[in-house]
Write an enzyme that holds these catalytic residues in place. Structure first.
Site, PDB file in Angstrom:
ATOM      1  N   LYS A   9      36.866  96.212 -41.779  1.00  0.00           N
ATOM      2  CA  LYS A   9      37.169  95.449 -42.990  1.00  0.00           C
ATOM      3  C   LYS A   9      36.582  96.143 -44.223  1.00  0.00           C
ATOM      4  CE  LYS A   9      37.448  91.037 -40.475  1.00  0.00           C
ATOM      5  NZ  LYS A   9      37.056  89.597 -40.448  1.00  0.00           N
ATOM      6  N   TYR A  49      47.051  87.293 -41.610  1.00  0.00           N
ATOM      7  CA  TYR A  49      46.230  86.146 -41.211  1.00  0.00           C
ATOM      8  C   TYR A  49      46.994  84.830 -41.336  1.00  0.00           C
ATOM      9  CZ  TYR A  49      41.688  88.517 -40.577  1.00  0.00           C
ATOM     10  OH  TYR A  49      40.635  89.281 -40.105  1.00  0.00           O
ATOM     11  N   PHE A  57      39.142  78.575 -45.576  1.00  0.00           N
ATOM     12  CA  PHE A  57      38.695  79.934 -45.899  1.00  0.00           C
ATOM     13  C   PHE A  57      39.843  80.924 -46.079  1.00  0.00           C
ATOM     14  CE2 PHE A  57      38.409  79.497 -41.200  1.00  0.00           C
ATOM     15  CZ  PHE A  57      39.210  80.562 -40.792  1.00  0.00           C
ATOM     16  N   ARG A 102      28.693  93.082 -35.329  1.00  0.00           N
ATOM     17  CA  ARG A 102      28.443  92.036 -36.329  1.00  0.00           C
ATOM     18  C   ARG A 102      26.952  91.692 -36.428  1.00  0.00           C
ATOM     19  NH1 ARG A 102      33.898  88.518 -34.953  1.00  0.00           N
ATOM     20  NH2 ARG A 102      35.235  89.409 -36.578  1.00  0.00           N
ATOM     21  N   ASN A 112      32.203  90.106 -42.157  1.00  0.00           N
ATOM     22  CA  ASN A 112      31.738  90.395 -40.790  1.00  0.00           C
ATOM     23  C   ASN A 112      32.280  91.714 -40.232  1.00  0.00           C
ATOM     24  OD1 ASN A 112      34.315  89.544 -40.320  1.00  0.00           O
ATOM     25  ND2 ASN A 112      33.774  87.810 -39.033  1.00  0.00           N
ATOM     26  N   HIS A 115      37.559  93.328 -37.467  1.00  0.00           N
ATOM     27  CA  HIS A 115      38.519  92.389 -36.892  1.00  0.00           C
ATOM     28  C   HIS A 115      38.959  92.930 -35.546  1.00  0.00           C
ATOM     29  CE1 HIS A 115      42.183  90.067 -36.181  1.00  0.00           C
ATOM     30  NE2 HIS A 115      42.694  91.216 -35.803  1.00  0.00           N
ATOM     31  N   GLU A 126      49.927  92.063 -34.050  1.00  0.00           N
ATOM     32  CA  GLU A 126      49.076  92.742 -35.036  1.00  0.00           C
ATOM     33  C   GLU A 126      49.277  94.264 -35.023  1.00  0.00           C
ATOM     34  OE1 GLU A 126      45.090  91.347 -34.264  1.00  0.00           O
ATOM     35  OE2 GLU A 126      45.561  89.327 -34.974  1.00  0.00           O
TER      36      GLU A 126
END
Ligand code: ATP
Ligand code: MG
Length: 137
Positions: A9, A49, A57, A102, A112, A115, A126
């Protein structure tokens, strides 16, 4: 052999720990079958997502995922989906096992670092969201 999508990320890319994260995957027996850097638009992050649409969130998460470049990877190996999730650690870094990515690098539930796909059907979706079959080796 199983394939899963891994994303470093924007916070992980900024921390300059791409090599460290890939080293952990490779040491555990996962192979990088595809890799590229990308900067998602907000719309691309929202599509990725979509499963979280409506959650409190979702807007912050898709802002975060589109705020800077990410590293996208297809990881391949035995039990790759579960193994990747094990190496990542729990979503909430405070609950992540010691030695997981993490636990070592995340700074909040949102920030975090990585993914990973959570099931065979989501892995398939994905991977195809970011990679053509001809880009996976
Ligand atoms: P990912 O899908 O990114 O691999 P995950 O499967 O462990 O993570 P999900 O429940 O799918 O967790 O949530 C997706 C992402 O949304 C999390 O990784 C985190 O960045 C963010 N997120 C999840 N829960 C919260 C929360 N309670 N508050 C803020 N952000 C959250
Ligand atoms: Mg998830």
């Amino acid at each position: 052999m199983e394939r899963t999508l891994s994303i470093i990320k924007p916070d992980g890319v900024k921390k300059n720990i791409t090599g460290e994260i890939i080293r952990r995957f490779e040491t555990a027996g996962l192979r990088v079958a595809a890799i590229k850097k990308a900067h998602m638009t907000k719309a691309v992050a929202e599509g990725f997502y979509a499963v979280h649409k409506g959650k409190f969130f979702y807007d912050e998460l898709t802002d975060f995922m589109s705020e800077g470049p990410v590293v996208l990877m297809v990881l391949e190996g035995n039990d790759a989906i579960a193994l990747n999730r094990k190496l990542m650690g729990a979503t909430n870094f405070k609950e992540a096992d010691p030695g997981t990515i993490r636990a070592d690098f995340a700074t909040s539930i949102q920030f975090n670092v990585v993914h990973g796909s959570d099931a065979p059907d989501t892995a398939k979706f994905e991977i195809s969201y970011f990679f053509a079959e001809t880009e996976i080796f």
